[in-house]
Motif scaffolding. Structure first.
Motif, PDB file in Angstrom:
ATOM      1  N   ASN A 141       0.838  -1.212   0.000  1.00 19.97           N
ATOM      2  CA  ASN A 141       0.000   0.000   0.000  1.00 19.97           C
ATOM      3  C   ASN A 141       0.868   1.255   0.000  1.00 19.97           C
ATOM      4  OD1 ASN A 141      -2.888  -0.935   0.302  1.00 19.97           O
ATOM      5  ND2 ASN A 141      -1.888  -2.065   1.954  1.00 19.97           N
ATOM      6  N   ILE A 142       0.568   2.128  -0.925  1.00 18.13           N
ATOM      7  CA  ILE A 142       1.345   3.367  -1.029  1.00 18.13           C
ATOM      8  C   ILE A 142       0.371   4.525  -1.226  1.00 18.13           C
ATOM      9  CG2 ILE A 142       2.916   4.693  -2.498  1.00 18.13           C
ATOM     10  CD1 ILE A 142       4.201   1.855  -3.120  1.00 18.13           C
ATOM     11  N   LYS A 143       0.645   5.614  -0.517  1.00 12.16           N
ATOM     12  CA  LYS A 143      -0.129   6.825  -0.782  1.00 12.16           C
ATOM     13  C   LYS A 143       0.749   7.776  -1.569  1.00 12.16           C
ATOM     14  CE  LYS A 143      -2.299  10.708   1.533  1.00 12.16           C
ATOM     15  NZ  LYS A 143      -2.294  11.430   2.809  1.00 12.16           N
ATOM     16  N   THR A 179       2.203   3.144   3.741  1.00 12.38           N
ATOM     17  CA  THR A 179       1.306   3.174   4.899  1.00 12.38           C
ATOM     18  C   THR A 179       1.405   1.930   5.782  1.00 12.38           C
ATOM     19  OG1 THR A 179      -0.439   2.434   3.412  1.00 12.38           O
ATOM     20  CG2 THR A 179      -0.363   4.776   3.908  1.00 12.38           C
ATOM     21  N   ASP A 180       1.959   0.826   5.257  1.00  9.32           N
ATOM     22  CA  ASP A 180       2.099  -0.388   6.082  1.00  9.32           C
ATOM     23  C   ASP A 180       3.394  -0.389   6.873  1.00  9.32           C
ATOM     24  OD1 ASP A 180      -0.207  -1.311   4.776  1.00  9.32           O
ATOM     25  OD2 ASP A 180       1.010  -2.101   3.143  1.00  9.32           O
ATOM     26  N   VAL A 181       4.309   0.518   6.543  1.00 12.46           N
ATOM     27  CA  VAL A 181       5.641   0.487   7.151  1.00 12.46           C
ATOM     28  C   VAL A 181       5.720   1.592   8.199  1.00 12.46           C
ATOM     29  CG1 VAL A 181       8.110   0.535   6.692  1.00 12.46           C
ATOM     30  CG2 VAL A 181       6.534  -0.287   4.934  1.00 12.46           C
ATOM     31  N   ILE A 182       5.687   1.197   9.463  1.00 14.37           N
ATOM     32  CA  ILE A 182       5.650   2.187  10.540  1.00 14.37           C
ATOM     33  C   ILE A 182       7.051   2.376  11.127  1.00 14.37           C
ATOM     34  CG2 ILE A 182       4.557   2.835  12.726  1.00 14.37           C
ATOM     35  CD1 ILE A 182       2.577   2.582  10.411  1.00 14.37           C
ATOM     36  N   MET A 225       6.260   5.301   7.004  1.00 16.01           N
ATOM     37  CA  MET A 225       7.458   5.773   6.308  1.00 16.01           C
ATOM     38  C   MET A 225       7.056   6.634   5.105  1.00 16.01           C
ATOM     39  SD  MET A 225      10.402   3.457   4.599  1.00 16.01           S
ATOM     40  CE  MET A 225       9.828   3.317   2.914  1.00 16.01           C
ATOM     41  N   GLU A 226       7.655   7.788   4.981  1.00 14.80           N
ATOM     42  CA  GLU A 226       7.352   8.594   3.801  1.00 14.80           C
ATOM     43  C   GLU A 226       8.541   9.453   3.386  1.00 14.80           C
ATOM     44  OE1 GLU A 226       3.837  10.947   4.513  1.00 14.80           O
ATOM     45  OE2 GLU A 226       4.950  12.598   5.336  1.00 14.80           O
TER      46      GLU A 226
END
Ligand SMILES: [Cu+2]
Length: 290
Positions: free
Chosen positions: A124-126, A139-142, A148-149
């Motif tokens: 999932n990517i925003k 959004t899945d990588v906290i 993470m962004e």
């Protein structure tokens, strides 16, 4: 004549993995996803239909010009209605349009309906459009309580005298921090915007979805071959609209995991790792350089 020769030559010299525009090329960039492949075959169907229509209309026009000009037909007929022909020229376009609509809706729904896969396997990517760059959020990588962004800025800004791009970093397409996704995996991209409407578009994937402030739009793709793919913002969004490109590196699952691990520490580390991945790649000549 020269133009045709140049076009043919550039077709021949197109590298197998042409995932970006090349000078003088005809047609689409090679499809990297099922979505793009299906769009291309729909395009081929349309090409046949419009060619037949053009030939028919041209033939009718020629017939009228030759058969009913003043010399060949000095006394014109005076009738103004012909029910049979009126029904025919109403029904025939309706049938043709319905035929086109059938294939068109089939593709629209294929792109719109998220594939039936295990949610755990989806990346999932925003993608948030800003004037004038993209913010990518995994959004899945906290990391430290936040997803993470990073912000993806173009390398080239279109300044006069700026060096030309290379095949690896084409002018106006290459970015400092590209989006990275694993191959053969369903990727969900939710698009949004922080200021005005942008559009997330990658031709080789066959995706183009508006990024609208205040709402999330969604698209998905599954890329079948590793490689570097390029796209651009495709909704006029201000003076630097042409300078907010999209660069996506599609890598193997293990490379993706290695990249992800580094990216959680430092995006610059991750970027270096990414560059090391493509070091073994043969430099490919741009068509214009030949
Ligand atoms: Cu934009």
């Amino acid at each position: 004549m020269r133009w045709i020769a140049v076009a043919l030559l550039s077709l021949l010299s197109m590298p197998a993995m042409a995932d970006q525009p090349v000078d003088g090329a005809l047609g689409f960039q090679p499809a990297a996803t099922q979505i793009a492949e299906r769009i291309h075959s729909f395009h081929s169907i349309l090409l046949v239909i419009i060619t037949l229509i053009v030939i028919l209309v041209m033939a009718l026009l020629l017939y009228v010009i030759l058969r009913h000009n003043e010399k060949a037909n000095p006394v014109p007929s005076k009738f103004s209605h012909n029910t049979t022909i009126e029904i025919a020229w109403t029904l025939a376009p309706v049938i043709i349009l319905m035929f086109v609509a059938f294939f068109s809706f089939r593709e629209l729904y294929y792109q719109d309906v998220f594939p039936d896969v295990d949610e755990v396997e989806v990346v999932n990517i925003k993608a948030q459009g800003n004037q004038w760059n993209w913010t990518y959020t995994y959004t899945d990588v906290i990391v430290d309580d936040y997803p993470m962004e990073f912000v993806s800025n173009p390398i080239h800004r279109g300044f006069e005298g700026e060096p030309d791009g290379t095949f690896e970093a084409p002018r106006n397409l290459a970015v400092d921090l590209p989006l990275v996704v694993p191959v053969d995996t369903v990727v969900r991209v939710q698009t949004a915007a922080s200021d005005v409407i942008h559009s997330f578009a990658v031709p080789a994937f066959g995706v183009k979805v508006d990024a609208v402030p205040g709402r999330l739009n969604e698209l998905w793709f599954r890329v079948e071959e590793t490689g570097t793919y390029f796209g651009q913002c495709s909704e006029l969004c201000g003076k630097d609209h042409a300078f907010m490109p999209i660069e996506i590196h599609v890598v193997s699952q293990s490379d993706y995991e290695a990249w992800l691990e580094r990216a959680q520490g430092s995006v610059l580390d991750a970027r270096e790792f990414l560059a090391s991945l493509s070091e073994g790649a043969q430099p490919v000549q741009l068509a214009s350089a030949q």
